[in-house]
Design a protein around this motif. Structure first.
Motif, PDB file in Angstrom:
ATOM      1  N   ASP A   1       0.856  -1.264  -0.086  1.00 21.27           N
ATOM      2  CA  ASP A   1      -0.034  -0.100  -0.044  1.00 21.27           C
ATOM      3  C   ASP A   1       0.922   1.297   0.007  1.00 21.27           C
ATOM      4  OD1 ASP A   1      -2.797   1.152   0.184  1.00 21.27           O
ATOM      5  OD2 ASP A   1      -2.165   2.137   1.852  1.00 21.27           O
TER       6      ASP A   1
ATOM      7  N   TYR B   1       0.410   4.190  -2.876  1.00 20.66           N
ATOM      8  CA  TYR B   1      -0.181   5.269  -2.494  1.00 20.66           C
ATOM      9  C   TYR B   1       0.949   6.534  -3.126  1.00 20.66           C
ATOM     10  CZ  TYR B   1       0.090   9.809   0.171  1.00 20.66           C
ATOM     11  OH  TYR B   1       0.137  11.204   0.553  1.00 20.66           O
TER      12      TYR B   1
ATOM     13  N   ASP C   1      -1.229   8.178  -5.645  1.00 23.06           N
ATOM     14  CA  ASP C   1      -1.353   9.625  -5.274  1.00 23.06           C
ATOM     15  C   ASP C   1      -0.309  10.665  -4.991  1.00 23.06           C
ATOM     16  OD1 ASP C   1      -4.270   8.950  -4.171  1.00 23.06           O
ATOM     17  OD2 ASP C   1      -3.037   7.621  -2.851  1.00 23.06           O
TER      18      ASP C   1
ATOM     19  N   SER D   1       2.793   5.910   3.755  1.00 24.13           N
ATOM     20  CA  SER D   1       1.375   6.330   3.433  1.00 24.13           C
ATOM     21  C   SER D   1       0.517   6.806   4.869  1.00 24.13           C
ATOM     22  CB  SER D   1       0.582   5.272   2.733  1.00 24.13           C
ATOM     23  OG  SER D   1       0.545   3.900   3.036  1.00 24.13           O
TER      24      SER D   1
ATOM     25  N   LYS E   1      -0.687  10.662   4.245  1.00 25.84           N
ATOM     26  CA  LYS E   1      -2.006  10.764   3.946  1.00 25.84           C
ATOM     27  C   LYS E   1      -2.505  12.035   4.794  1.00 25.84           C
ATOM     28  CE  LYS E   1      -3.067   6.121   2.650  1.00 25.84           C
ATOM     29  NZ  LYS E   1      -4.261   4.964   2.921  1.00 25.84           N
ATOM     30  N   LYS E   2      -2.179  12.497   5.974  1.00 22.34           N
ATOM     31  CA  LYS E   2      -2.677  13.710   6.575  1.00 22.34           C
ATOM     32  C   LYS E   2      -2.250  14.881   5.775  1.00 22.34           C
ATOM     33  CE  LYS E   2       0.774  13.374  10.076  1.00 22.34           C
ATOM     34  NZ  LYS E   2       0.967  13.052  11.607  1.00 22.34           N
TER      35      LYS E   2
ATOM     36  N   HIS F   1      -2.321  15.082   2.389  1.00 18.91           N
ATOM     37  CA  HIS F   1      -2.963  14.971   1.096  1.00 18.91           C
ATOM     38  C   HIS F   1      -4.422  15.289   1.013  1.00 18.91           C
ATOM     39  CE1 HIS F   1      -3.605  13.275  -2.783  1.00 18.91           C
ATOM     40  NE2 HIS F   1      -2.330  12.933  -3.073  1.00 18.91           N
TER      41      HIS F   1
ATOM     42  N   ASN G   1      -6.517  14.080  -0.822  1.00 24.05           N
ATOM     43  CA  ASN G   1      -7.682  13.214  -0.975  1.00 24.05           C
ATOM     44  C   ASN G   1      -7.942  12.255   0.282  1.00 24.05           C
ATOM     45  OD1 ASN G   1      -7.344  13.686  -3.588  1.00 24.05           O
ATOM     46  ND2 ASN G   1      -6.289  12.015  -4.437  1.00 24.05           N
ATOM     47  N   TYR G   2      -7.237  12.890   1.233  1.00 24.33           N
ATOM     48  CA  TYR G   2      -7.352  11.833   2.599  1.00 24.33           C
ATOM     49  C   TYR G   2      -7.671  12.993   3.764  1.00 24.33           C
ATOM     50  CZ  TYR G   2      -5.539   8.351  -0.274  1.00 24.33           C
ATOM     51  OH  TYR G   2      -5.286   7.260  -1.130  1.00 24.33           O
ATOM     52  N   GLN G   3      -7.185  14.060   3.544  1.00 28.23           N
ATOM     53  CA  GLN G   3      -7.367  14.953   5.047  1.00 28.23           C
ATOM     54  C   GLN G   3      -8.631  15.789   4.696  1.00 28.23           C
ATOM     55  OE1 GLN G   3      -7.332  15.683   7.845  1.00 28.23           O
ATOM     56  NE2 GLN G   3      -5.073  15.710   8.335  1.00 28.23           N
ATOM     57  N   ASP G   4      -9.332  16.388   5.682  1.00 23.38           N
ATOM     58  CA  ASP G   4     -10.354  17.225   5.576  1.00 23.38           C
ATOM     59  C   ASP G   4      -9.966  18.593   5.220  1.00 23.38           C
ATOM     60  OD1 ASP G   4     -10.653  19.009   8.004  1.00 23.38           O
ATOM     61  OD2 ASP G   4     -10.332  16.944   8.955  1.00 23.38           O
TER      62      ASP G   4
END
Length: 640
Positions: A140, A144, A148, A208, A212-213, A215, A217-220
């Motif tokens: 993964d 990623y 990503d 990843s 991700k925090k 990015h 695509n993954y963080q609000d």
């Protein structure tokens, strides 16, 4: 016919009885570094058998002629700026696949890899391998980075590294299972594995869970905005790039797979790297590497690094010092517990004079493209005098080519147009139309100007100016005046690319110990930082969008041969292509090499063990200390 090569990365399992992950906790504790005691007692860190992969990479030190060591200690080194924290990425030399001391490629972070005709590459990840924060390394993390990062136009607007593209096309990426990934091209990509093994490695995987925090695509959006403000960036892509930069590891929070991890955020005068408790290598006794607990990088002005090194302020130093400092550093052995050895530099020439075939002066450009002029300038130089006066006779007069340590070496390449023959040099210049002279004995150019050459240098080494002072006398004897201009490196390179530099002095070819499996691109116009043909290199690099196509037949042939090398996976064909390119490059004297096989001082603490007395020193492919595995260096309790 498909050529399939499968290489496994776990060796010497018999030394541990294949049972390392199943060690008892009592035995486990005996193998633990004391540096980790507090974290182990607090149970904030799992025991060794839970930190290592099920099949770690086992380094057989005794078979390498070295000794298993002890844990502990701090090694100090000096760097010229905060950006030089990247040295720990080079020294640490943990790669998916990497070179050993004999420049043979083998799996490292990977447990195994399989290559089919250099078109299909299958990677097997070590089961149980973890990042430095304890998060698992799995397929993964590769997915990623592919989906990503590399395919995200905000993060990778250029479409990815050239080492990932064949004819401008990226490969097909597949996740086969949790521990297996595959990259496939329609045509061979022989750059892929060397790119992964290089000193500035091609990146195809990232942590990843951590990244991700940062990015979108993954963080609000609200949290991402707060992180951007906290890190003083205006775009989310800039935030992700800043937090994920591996080659220059300035983010202390970024999980890593290297033997040491940075603990200091810039700016700082001192950067501390501490051991990675999840590093994947062990010695034959089951002791986890690295042996050394900490590397401390002290920032100093580059100009005083030799003085500080000679004053006992470094335990391991090669950068920032040069052969000119050797006598001074050797004297330090009498004052401090240090040793100074000399390693052989891997450059094709320690100093090379590079005529700019793209220079903006029409008259000089035409002359420098005449091979008779380049050969004459080379024949006029007394390399023996340069070797004796500047390198104390310890180097070897040579053209800019591969060293005897390379399997591609041939004496005729090294000897091409290097004999000191002013008579023949004068005759060649006469043939080239420079047969008129002024009252001062200088040759006259076709437009009537005196033949005056300005050689530019970034002025980073006194060796350059020492050499040029001698060359000034040599060329004066054939009616050529030489002048020296010094400028900062950035200005120096931009002037070359703009055609404002007529000629420059720099190092020779980067990789003087190449094998046929390594890309011969250094012999052809393939990059805009090649000072003898920056516009031709820019044309190649930009796929014809910028710069100029080579209009010298021999230079165009080098491009053709380099492309042919990329298209074949057969060793015999690659070897033949290398030899054709080496013959053209040296015969055409595109780079006026002077002396190679020169020596680099390596200063180390008297206590520092397993540092080879003799080694090959260079950026590519040896990664300075990297292929000698500094994670196996260790500090004895007493002076040696």
């Amino acid at each position: 016919m498909i050529t399939r090569r499968t290489v496994l990365g776990t060796v010497g399992l018999s030394a541990l009885g294949c049972a390392l992950p199943g060690l008892t906790r009592a035995a486990d504790r005996e193998l633990e570094p004391e540096y980790l005691d507090d974290r182990l007692k607090a149970r904030s860190l799992p025991p060794l058998n839970e930190r290592l992969p099920k099949r770690p990479r086992i380094v057989g030190l005794k078979t390498m002629g070295r000794t298993p060591g002890r844990y502990g200690g701090t090694v100090r080194t000096i760097i010229g700026s905060g950006k030089d924290v990247r040295l720990m990425t080079i020294y640490g030399y943990a790669r998916l696949v990497g070179y050993d001391e004999h420049l043979v490629m083998q799996p490292d972070i990977l447990e195994a890899f399989q290559s089919e005709n250099d078109t299909v590459f299958t990677f097997t990840i070590r089961d149980g391998h973890k990042w430095s924060d304890g998060s698992p390394l799995t397929a993964d993390d590769f997915r990623y980075w592919w989906d990503d990062v590399l395919l995200n136009k905000d993060l990778t607007p250029g479409g990815g590294s050239l080492d990932l593209r064949v004819d401008g096309k990226l490969p097909r990426f597949e996740v086969l299972d949790a521990l297996t990934v595959r990259y496939s091209w329609e045509r061979p990509n022989p750059n892929f594995l060397p790119g992964l093994a290089g000193p500035q490695p091609l990146i195809v995987v990232g942590p990843s869970a951590y990244l991700k925090k940062f990015h979108k695509n993954y963080q609000d959006e609200f949290r991402l905005s707060a992180l951007m403000k906290e890190n003083r960036v205006k775009k989310w892509a800039d935030l992700h790039i800043k937090m994920s930069r591996e080659y220059r590891p300035e983010n202390p929070e970024l999980p890593t797979l290297y033997p040491w991890r940075n603990t200091t955020a810039p700016p700082a005068e001192q950067f501390v790297f501490e051991r990675n408790p999840f590093f994947h290598r062990v010695d034959e006794n089951g002791r986890q590497l690295p042996y050394i607990d900490r590397f401390v990088l002290n920032v100093s002005s580059s100009s005083i690094i030799p003085a500080k090194t000679g004053a006992g302020e470094s335990d391991l130093q090669a950068t920032g010092i040069d052969f000119a400092d050797y006598t001074f550093l050797k004297d330090a052995e009498d004052r401090y517990p240090v040793k100074v050895d000399l390693w052989k530099m891997t450059r094709g020439s320690r100093v090379a004079i590079l005529p700019n075939l793209n220079c903006g002066d029409d008259v000089w450009r035409a002359l420098l493209r005449d091979v008779r002029v380049r050969r004459a300038l080379s024949l006029a130089i007394d390399r023996h005098e340069i070797n004796m006066a500047v390198f104390y006779g310890l180097g070897k007069p040579s053209a800019d080519t591969v060293l005897p340590e390379s399997p591609l070496f041939k004496p005729e390449y090294a000897k091409a147009w290097i004999d000191h023959d002013p008579h023949k040099a004068n005759a060649l210049l006469d043939e080239a139309g420079l047969n008129n002279r002024n009252d001062d004995g200088l040759r006259l150019l076709p437009d009537g100007r005196p033949a005056e050459i300005t050689i530019e240098t970034p002025g980073e080494s006194t060796v350059d100016t020492d050499v040029l002072e001698l060359v000034t006398d040599h060329w004066r004897k054939i009616g050529i005046a030489l002048f020296i201009r010094t400028s900062q490196r950035d200005i120096f390179r931009s002037r070359a690319q703009a055609g404002h530099i007529m000629m420059s002095i720099w190092y020779g070819i980067e990789n003087g110990v190449a094998t046929a499996d390594m890309n011969p691109q250094q012999l052809a116009p393939t990059s805009d930082d090649q000072l003898q043909w920056p516009l031709w290199g820019m044309h190649y690099l930009s796929l014809g969008q910028h710069g100029q196509a080579p209009d010298l037949p021999e230079a165009a042939e080098l491009i053709k041969l380099q492309n042919s090398w990329r298209e074949t996976a057969h060793m015999a064909e690659r070897t033949a292509i290398w030899h054709k390119m080496l013959a053209i490059f040296t015969s055409q004297v595109y780079s006026i090499g002077l002396v190679n096989g020169t020596l680099q001082p390596i200063l180390r603490s008297d206590r520092l063990q397993n540092v080879p007395k003799n080694g090959l020193y260079g950026f590519d492919p040896t990664s300075y200390f990297g292929i000698y595995m500094p994670d196996t260096f260790w500090l004895s309790e007493e002076q040696a």
